[in-house]
Scaffold this active site. Structure first.
Site, PDB file in Angstrom:
ATOM      1  N   LYS A 206      27.323 145.993 -11.324  1.00 14.89           N
ATOM      2  CA  LYS A 206      26.899 146.151 -12.717  1.00 14.89           C
ATOM      3  C   LYS A 206      27.313 147.507 -13.294  1.00 14.89           C
ATOM      4  O   LYS A 206      27.704 147.614 -14.452  1.00 14.89           O
ATOM      5  CB  LYS A 206      25.379 145.944 -12.845  1.00 14.89           C
ATOM      6  CG  LYS A 206      24.924 144.536 -12.454  1.00 14.89           C
ATOM      7  CD  LYS A 206      25.568 143.490 -13.305  1.00 14.89           C
ATOM      8  CE  LYS A 206      25.570 142.078 -12.765  1.00 14.89           C
ATOM      9  NZ  LYS A 206      24.314 141.362 -12.658  1.00 14.89           N
ATOM     10  N   CYS A 250      19.422 133.140 -14.774  1.00 16.59           N
ATOM     11  CA  CYS A 250      19.368 132.039 -15.732  1.00 16.59           C
ATOM     12  C   CYS A 250      20.426 130.976 -15.465  1.00 16.59           C
ATOM     13  O   CYS A 250      20.776 130.200 -16.351  1.00 16.59           O
ATOM     14  CB  CYS A 250      19.465 132.563 -17.160  1.00 16.59           C
ATOM     15  SG  CYS A 250      17.987 133.450 -17.670  1.00 16.59           S
ATOM     16  N   ASP A 275      29.361 135.781 -11.707  1.00 17.24           N
ATOM     17  CA  ASP A 275      28.520 136.803 -12.348  1.00 17.24           C
ATOM     18  C   ASP A 275      29.256 137.668 -13.379  1.00 17.24           C
ATOM     19  O   ASP A 275      28.661 138.059 -14.373  1.00 17.24           O
ATOM     20  CB  ASP A 275      27.906 137.711 -11.272  1.00 17.24           C
ATOM     21  CG  ASP A 275      26.724 138.533 -11.772  1.00 17.24           C
ATOM     22  OD1 ASP A 275      25.834 137.950 -12.423  1.00 17.24           O
ATOM     23  OD2 ASP A 275      26.696 139.750 -11.535  1.00 17.24           O
TER      24      ASP A 275
END
Ligand code: GTP
Ligand code: SPV
Ligand code: MN
Length: 579
Positions: A206, A250, A275
């Protein structure tokens, strides 16, 4: 070591600051990994799982206060505060460095400092980018080895390219009061202290591939997104690629490796990524996507042969489990696991009489993409795959229909910017609270969202061949909390409608918020859904949408002067249609 002098210098500076006992340059080879595993088995940070039933699998239990991303402790340090925007916590770069260097001072005394060269994306791809993570955590090294192309090949590329993102990490004392994840996009650097958890500590993911890369992408004309990439192959052998942005926990991993149900015989899903997607415009004006990662750091709970058979199968070997429960026969266990009985929970305690879930709701598996039976042969193509459709989605118990199509690229950018979703266990804080999560990038955009939306909008000035845009919601619920849509494999039906729209073959009805499927254009044959429920899934409530559009308008206004006028015009046009 290395022939790159700036890398050598930086490693020396970090060693001087953190004062480790020794410095280890990671090669990524198997012997090195075996040594690290031995070390972790000895110090208790890894437990070996049942070698017979789960060969080469290990369990890691985190500190109990360190099991998720920490958005309130994550900062973007740009010279001007407004460049970080209302979507980020900001700190002045000088103050950020001072704070972090104070924490790093002497923090690796008595420990080994690992230098991890890594490449995000296929090692020979011009679209890939390299980084170096310095860490004192063997667990981070072992995970980075699975999640990225790590070691000697990456170092060779860094020496060729001359550039790399710098990430300095230490688990410190795992004290939540001495924990910060700090980004310096103008310097292409990251400093992370006090956490060993995935998104906080595996800096290639990330921190680099989204926060730093999104900042670079805007400067260079591409996009770094929190998206899965999948190939949908028809029974005739035609494959279309879809990129989809859903917030954390989700459904990206599940959709990216879905196995079509029997009713959809002949269709096949190929996983390119689960992702993160880096999207570059080709000479033909199409967007080409690469997955910068090489493995999956996926949510364990709920993974079963029913929901996600490919994931279930691939985590039977070569997997690091983090924060799951364990059975008496030393097998991993989690809520939704089809067999076994947990006797030890994610805290390492005996389960007897303990309340709460046995596995942490955000427990994760780390596994190589090579273990995925549906791993796309195109995933290693240096050019990436051409994207036919971009899909946004959230976890909404009401309001958002099962699927709709944006009327234009500009409208699609509004659909992405207006996304909202219920919060999940992937980040610390309350779960189940609806919040705006534009493009699923709220926690990950390394700069002001107003500029980010402007960047998205600018794509249409450069191309007439952009993907169509859609919004999906698998999470509509009735008043008894039952999901209205079966989800998982059955989501293929929705993907088929989406590709049908891209090929001008599927019908739709126009509504103020976009195009929805006609009853006949969505294949629902064999599904156990009443006509009333289907109606609810495939229609919009004008009253709810008037409220939704005005909430989106207010949200956009909070970005002030920097907000692109186009976005507000789109929002006003739809609000007017809903009147
Ligand atoms: P991150 O790794 O955090 O970015 O998450 P992700 O978007 O990859 O989420 P993932 O696929 O791991 O799904 C998270 C949760 O959503 C799991 O508990 C799944 O069981 C659940 N889920 C996924 N797809 C569906 C679906 O179609 N319907 C329902 N009801 N639940 C789903
Ligand atoms: C997410 O939270 O969106 C993840 C897991 O994919 S982490 O790598 O921890 O960010
Ligand atoms: Mn994610």
């Amino acid at each position: 070591m290395t022939s790159n002098t700036s890398l050598k210098q930086w490693v020396e500076e970090c060693a001087k600051l953190t004062q480790p006992n020794s410095v280890h340059w990671c090669t990524g080879n198997e012997a090195e990994n075996n040594e690290l595993v031995e070390l972790m088995l000895k110090d208790g940070s890894l437990t070996k799982l049942n070698e017979k039933t789960f060969p080469n699998c290990y369990l890691h239990l985190s500190d109990q206060q360190d099991v998720a991303r920490v958005e309130h402790l994550t900062f973007i340090c740009t010279s001007a505060e407004d460049d970080a925007g209302p979507n980020n916590h900001w700190m002045d770069p000088g103050a950020g460095h001072e704070k972090m260097d104070g924490l790093f001072d002497g923090c690796m005394k008595g420990r080994t400092m690992y230098v991890i060269p890594y490449c995000m994306g296929p090692i020979d791809s011009p679209l890939a980018r390299c980084g170096v993570e310095i860490t004192d955590s063997p667990y981070v090294v072992a995970n980075m080895r699975i999640m990225t192309r790590m070691g000697s090949d990456a170092l060779a590329r860094i020496e060729r390219d001359g550039t790399f993102v710098r990430g300095l990490h230490s688990t410190g004392e795992l004290d939540p009061d001495r924990r910060f994840i700090m980004h310096f996009p103008e310097e292409l650097s990251i400093k992370s202290f006090g956490s060993g958890y995935g998104g906080n500590a595996l800096l290639g993911k990330k921190c680099h591939a989204l926060r730093i890369a999104s900042y670079q992408a805007r400067q260079e004309g591409w996009l770094a997104e929190h998206m899965l990439i999948l190939g949908l192959e028809s029974p005739q052998g035609e494959t279309h690629y879809i990129a989809a942005a859903f917030p954390s926990a989700c459904g990206k991993t599940n959709l990216a490796m879905m196995v079509p149900p029997e009713s959809q015989a002949g269709w096949k899903i190929w996983t390119v990524g689960d992702d993160i997607a880096w999207l570059h415009m080709g000479d033909d004006g199409k967007l080409y996507a690469i997955n910068p990662e090489a493995g999956y750091f996926g949510v364990v709970p709920g993974t079963s042969p029913k929901t996600n058979p490919h994931a279930f199968n691939m985590i039977q070997k070569d997997t690091i489990f983090t924060n799951v429960a364990k059975t008496d026969s030393n097998e991993p266990w989690w809520e939704g696991c089809p067999d076994g009985t947990a006797t030890q929970n994610w805290k390492g305690d005996s389960i007897n009489g303990k309340r709460g879930p046995a596995a942490h709701p955000n427990s994760r598996f780390t596994v190589s993409a090579k273990n995925n039976p549906a791993y796309s042969p195109m995933a290693d193509d240096p050019r990436g795959v051409p994207i036919s459709a971009i899909v946004f989605g959230g976890r909404r118990r009401e309001t958002a229909p099962l699927v709709y199509e944006a009327k234009s690229w500009e409208h699609g950018v509004l659909v992405g910017a207006g996304m909202a979703s219920e919060t999940t266990a992937a980040a610390t804080g309350a779960v189940g609270v609806v919040r705006r999560d534009p493009m699923a990038m709220k926690p990950f955009c390394g700069y002001n969202f107003a500029d980010y939306w402007g960047h998205w909008l600018s794509m249409s000035d450069r191309s007439n061949a952009l993907p169509k845009m859609f919004h999906v919601n698998w999470f509509r619920q009735d008043s008894d909390d039952n999901f209205l849509w079966p989800g998982f494999g059955e989501n293929l039906r929705v993907l088929r409608w989406i590709i049908g729209r891209c090929k001008n073959e599927a019908d739709a009805v126009e509504t103020p918020i976009g195009f929805l499927p006609t009853k006949d254009s969505l294949d629902t044959e064999g599904l156990d859904i009443s006509p009333d429920v289907l109606d609810e899934l495939l229609s919009i409530d004008a009253g709810q949408w008037r409220d939704e559009m005005s909430a989106i308008g207010e949200y956009l206004d909070s970005y002030g002067e920097r907000l692109p006028a186009e976005l507000k015009e789109q929002q006003q046009a739809i609000s007017a249609l809903l009147k």
